[in-house]
Design a protein around this motif. Structure first.
Motif, PDB file in Angstrom:
ATOM      1  N   LEU A 297       0.874  -1.188   0.000  1.00 47.05           N
ATOM      2  CA  LEU A 297       0.000   0.000   0.000  1.00 47.05           C
ATOM      3  C   LEU A 297       0.905   1.230   0.000  1.00 47.05           C
ATOM      4  CD1 LEU A 297      -2.618  -1.223   2.639  1.00 47.05           C
ATOM      5  CD2 LEU A 297      -2.868  -1.183   0.148  1.00 47.05           C
ATOM      6  N   ILE A 298       1.269   1.678  -1.188  1.00 44.70           N
ATOM      7  CA  ILE A 298       2.365   2.643  -1.342  1.00 44.70           C
ATOM      8  C   ILE A 298       2.041   4.030  -0.802  1.00 44.70           C
ATOM      9  CG2 ILE A 298       3.334   1.438  -3.324  1.00 44.70           C
ATOM     10  CD1 ILE A 298       2.005   3.479  -5.139  1.00 44.70           C
ATOM     11  N   HIS A 299       0.750   4.321  -0.564  1.00 45.97           N
ATOM     12  CA  HIS A 299       0.379   5.645  -0.055  1.00 45.97           C
ATOM     13  C   HIS A 299      -0.003   5.619   1.425  1.00 45.97           C
ATOM     14  CE1 HIS A 299       0.531   7.300  -4.067  1.00 45.97           C
ATOM     15  NE2 HIS A 299      -0.324   6.403  -4.507  1.00 45.97           N
ATOM     16  N   LEU A 300       0.137   4.467   2.072  1.00 47.07           N
ATOM     17  CA  LEU A 300      -0.329   4.328   3.454  1.00 47.07           C
ATOM     18  C   LEU A 300       0.495   5.189   4.404  1.00 47.07           C
ATOM     19  CD1 LEU A 300      -2.445   2.759   5.085  1.00 47.07           C
ATOM     20  CD2 LEU A 300      -0.672   1.081   5.598  1.00 47.07           C
ATOM     21  N   GLN A 301      -0.193   6.095   5.099  1.00 43.48           N
ATOM     22  CA  GLN A 301       0.465   7.007   6.038  1.00 43.48           C
ATOM     23  C   GLN A 301       0.139   6.694   7.493  1.00 43.48           C
ATOM     24  OE1 GLN A 301      -0.578  11.017   4.945  1.00 43.48           O
ATOM     25  NE2 GLN A 301       0.237  10.838   2.874  1.00 43.48           N
TER      26      GLN A 301
ATOM     27  N   PHE B 201       6.128  -7.655  14.530  1.00 40.75           N
ATOM     28  CA  PHE B 201       6.011  -6.755  13.375  1.00 40.75           C
ATOM     29  C   PHE B 201       7.144  -7.169  12.441  1.00 40.75           C
ATOM     30  CE2 PHE B 201       6.257  -2.822  10.937  1.00 40.75           C
ATOM     31  CZ  PHE B 201       4.928  -2.447  10.836  1.00 40.75           C
ATOM     32  N   SER B 202       6.798  -7.713  11.284  1.00 36.38           N
ATOM     33  CA  SER B 202       7.776  -8.448  10.477  1.00 36.38           C
ATOM     34  C   SER B 202       8.845  -7.561   9.834  1.00 36.38           C
ATOM     35  CB  SER B 202       7.067  -9.242   9.374  1.00 36.38           C
ATOM     36  OG  SER B 202       6.558  -8.363   8.383  1.00 36.38           O
ATOM     37  N   VAL B 203       9.995  -8.192   9.561  1.00 37.35           N
ATOM     38  CA  VAL B 203      11.095  -7.520   8.871  1.00 37.35           C
ATOM     39  C   VAL B 203      10.657  -7.094   7.468  1.00 37.35           C
ATOM     40  CG1 VAL B 203      13.407  -7.843   7.899  1.00 37.35           C
ATOM     41  CG2 VAL B 203      12.867  -8.733  10.182  1.00 37.35           C
ATOM     42  N   ALA B 204       9.839  -7.939   6.816  1.00 43.22           N
ATOM     43  CA  ALA B 204       9.377  -7.630   5.454  1.00 43.22           C
ATOM     44  C   ALA B 204       8.623  -6.307   5.411  1.00 43.22           C
ATOM     45  CB  ALA B 204       8.500  -8.757   4.926  1.00 43.22           C
ATOM     46  N   LEU B 205       7.782  -6.053   6.413  1.00 47.30           N
ATOM     47  CA  LEU B 205       7.051  -4.786   6.458  1.00 47.30           C
ATOM     48  C   LEU B 205       8.004  -3.612   6.678  1.00 47.30           C
ATOM     49  CD1 LEU B 205       3.878  -5.694   8.549  1.00 47.30           C
ATOM     50  CD2 LEU B 205       3.963  -5.047   6.141  1.00 47.30           C
ATOM     51  N   CYS B 206       9.032  -3.827   7.497  1.00 51.08           N
ATOM     52  CA  CYS B 206      10.004  -2.759   7.778  1.00 51.08           C
ATOM     53  C   CYS B 206      10.811  -2.388   6.538  1.00 51.08           C
ATOM     54  CB  CYS B 206      10.955  -3.194   8.896  1.00 51.08           C
ATOM     55  SG  CYS B 206      10.138  -3.543  10.463  1.00 51.08           S
ATOM     56  N   GLN B 207      10.946  -3.331   5.622  1.00 48.16           N
ATOM     57  CA  GLN B 207      11.761  -3.099   4.422  1.00 48.16           C
ATOM     58  C   GLN B 207      10.900  -2.874   3.187  1.00 48.16           C
ATOM     59  OE1 GLN B 207      14.270  -6.636   4.577  1.00 48.16           O
ATOM     60  NE2 GLN B 207      15.851  -5.521   5.696  1.00 48.16           N
TER      61      GLN B 207
ATOM     62  N   LYS C 165       8.877   4.774   3.104  1.00 51.49           N
ATOM     63  CA  LYS C 165       8.744   6.114   2.533  1.00 51.49           C
ATOM     64  C   LYS C 165       7.412   6.776   2.857  1.00 51.49           C
ATOM     65  CE  LYS C 165      11.738   5.108  -1.442  1.00 51.49           C
ATOM     66  NZ  LYS C 165      11.815   5.066  -2.918  1.00 51.49           N
ATOM     67  N   SER C 166       6.412   5.987   3.252  1.00 51.15           N
ATOM     68  CA  SER C 166       5.068   6.567   3.400  1.00 51.15           C
ATOM     69  C   SER C 166       4.562   6.630   4.832  1.00 51.15           C
ATOM     70  CB  SER C 166       4.067   5.777   2.549  1.00 51.15           C
ATOM     71  OG  SER C 166       3.940   4.446   3.037  1.00 51.15           O
ATOM     72  N   LEU C 167       4.890   5.640   5.667  1.00 48.73           N
ATOM     73  CA  LEU C 167       4.234   5.518   6.974  1.00 48.73           C
ATOM     74  C   LEU C 167       4.659   6.622   7.931  1.00 48.73           C
ATOM     75  CD1 LEU C 167       2.196   3.612   8.301  1.00 48.73           C
ATOM     76  CD2 LEU C 167       4.120   2.406   9.352  1.00 48.73           C
TER      77      LEU C 167
ATOM     78  N   GLU D  94      10.232   7.682   8.297  1.00 48.11           N
ATOM     79  CA  GLU D  94       9.265   8.768   8.159  1.00 48.11           C
ATOM     80  C   GLU D  94       8.288   8.810   9.324  1.00 48.11           C
ATOM     81  OE1 GLU D  94       9.507  11.101   5.831  1.00 48.11           O
ATOM     82  OE2 GLU D  94      11.311  10.056   5.175  1.00 48.11           O
ATOM     83  N   LEU D  95       8.400   7.853  10.248  1.00 48.49           N
ATOM     84  CA  LEU D  95       7.493   7.814  11.394  1.00 48.49           C
ATOM     85  C   LEU D  95       7.597   9.086  12.225  1.00 48.49           C
ATOM     86  CD1 LEU D  95       7.638   4.210  12.932  1.00 48.49           C
ATOM     87  CD2 LEU D  95       5.657   5.356  11.942  1.00 48.49           C
TER      88      LEU D  95
END
Length: 424
Positions: free
Chosen positions: A209-213, A225-231, A236-238, A260-261
């Motif tokens: 979800l490239i626009h998820l903020q 909270f998985s490594v895949a989500l972190c990478q 760039k968006s969250l 960007e958190l």
């Protein structure tokens, strides 16, 4: 054939008149229709009538009758499709001299619609069902809904898809045990609220979800909270992440790549420690991790610059008087190589060196001098006033304290000697 999107019709005569277009598209429904015959023609005996020419109808919520572009055959000057995979394209007509700019369209639907337009432009048979030349109904703009809030099981859609253009979706108190895969098709989603459910694991595809903020997972059953989500593209968006009231015991080192958190809520979990590289969250302004099992703060915590910090209800240790000495003399080849790679910022990855070495480099400790160390170090602990990293601090305990123990690492005896005043 119809296409839901945002559209802007730009006249190419405006610059010559010293005028500018509005520069913003509106929600529109584009229809590929057949022109109605002016008088019913009679085809010769034994021959079928020629197909009626196609036309383009652009309707909006304010103008449901729409603007009709009668002539398509030979009337399209150019298609601009460089960003078609992002749901964007422009159709340039010869007469009238306008550019029809399309955006926020489903990319596959847009490609199909453009293919039909090309066939109409060439005068070929369009192998699709034409839309009727009738005013658009208000209900047909339902797909343009950008916000949906569902707060009970009975209102959760089971047989109907979510509107494709949703930017804000909340599905709380719905008893979800997993993330609905239909949500992951909402490519315009900016805010996703899945709070107060029973979700145990997040699929890696949430990172698509490239626009998820904003992501709210408060009060679920998450354990990690998985490594895949972190990478993923979340890097760039969250901006805001709420993981409160879950069962998370640790966050991966890669979590600190979500740079960007600005807002992070970790209250009421089972966290034993923060990620070592938490100081890399340079944009973080709001951090809440109350009622966890934190016993100390990592050394890079002092690099944060927060507006609000809440660490109430953690079982912080008292600083130990004596340091832990783990120095190696001489340094091993692994230690020396790792320090060189990190000091010189040499790129590395599992495609270059073994994966376990990448993990070692990712978890390297940072010395107070700015250097790095793996297994050769001195570890000391001191207290830090939390006001040094945050403007507003919630008291750490019921005694009114605002201090917490922080770990410090030293890559050599000389670094420790130079900093001994800090450890007193």
């Amino acid at each position: 054939m119809r296409l839901h999107c945002e559209a802007e019709v730009v006249s190419r005569h405006l610059p010559a008149l010293g005028l500018r277009n509005r520069g913003k598209g509106v929600r529109a429904l584009l229809s590929l229709c057949q022109q109605a015959p002016r008088s019913p023609p009679r085809p010769p005996a034994g021959r079928a009538g020629a197909p009626r020419p196609a036309c383009l109808l652009v309707a909006t919520l304010k103008d449901k009758r729409g603007t009709r572009y009668e002539q398509l055959k030979g009337n399209i000057e150019q298609f601009f499709t460089k960003f078609v995979d992002e749901g964007k394209a422009t159709v340039r007509l010869k007469e009238p001299a306008v550019d029809i700019c399309l955006s926020k369209a489903n990319s596959s639907s847009l490609k199909s619609f453009l293919s039909a337009l090309r066939l109409a432009h060439r005068g070929c048979d369009v192998e699709t069902q034409f839309s009727p030349l009738t005013p658009v109904k208000t209900s047909e703009f339902e797909n343009f809904k950008t916000k949906m809030v569902i707060t009970s099981k009975k209102h959760y859609p089971l047989s109907k898809n979510f509107p494709y253009y949703l930017e804000h979706l909340q599905t709380s108190y719905c008893g979800l045990v997993r993330v609905d895969m239909r949500m992951l098709c909402l490519k315009n989603l900016k805010k996703l609220d899945l709070s107060h459910n029973h979700i145990k694991k997040l699929p890696a595809t949430v990172g698509d979800l490239i626009h998820l903020q904003e992501l709210n997972l408060n009060d679920n059953h998450l354990e990690s909270f998985s490594v895949a989500l972190c990478q993923s593209t979340l890097q760039k968006s969250l901006r805001s992440l709420d993981l409160s009231k879950n069962k998370i015991k640790a966050l991966p080192v890669q979590f600190c790549q979500l740079r960007e958190l600005t807002d992070l809520k970790l209250d009421d979990n089972e966290l034993l420690q923060f990620p070592m590289k938490i100081g890399q969250l340079i944009n973080l302004r709001f951090l809440s991790a109350a009622r966890n099992k934190l016993s100390f703060l990592p050394s890079e915590f002092k690099n944060l610059s927060l507006e609000y910090l809440d660490l109430f209800g953690n079982s912080f240790e008292q600083p130990k008087a004596l340091p832990v000495i783990m120095l190696q003399t001489p340094l091993t080849l692994l230690e020396s190589s790792a320090r060189t790679i990190l000091h010189n910022r040499i790129p590395y990855g599992s495609h270059i060196i073994p994966f376990h070495l990448c993990q070692d480099l990712d978890t390297a400790k940072t010395c107070v001098c700015g250097g790095f160390c793996l297994n050769s170090f001195i570890q000391g602990m001191t207290t830090m006033n939390l006001h040094s990293v945050a403007h507003t601090v919630v008291l750490v305990d019921n005694m009114g304290g605002t201090e917490a123990p922080i770990i410090s690492y030293f890559c050599s005896l000389s670094c420790y000697a130079n900093s001994c005043e800090m450890l007193r």
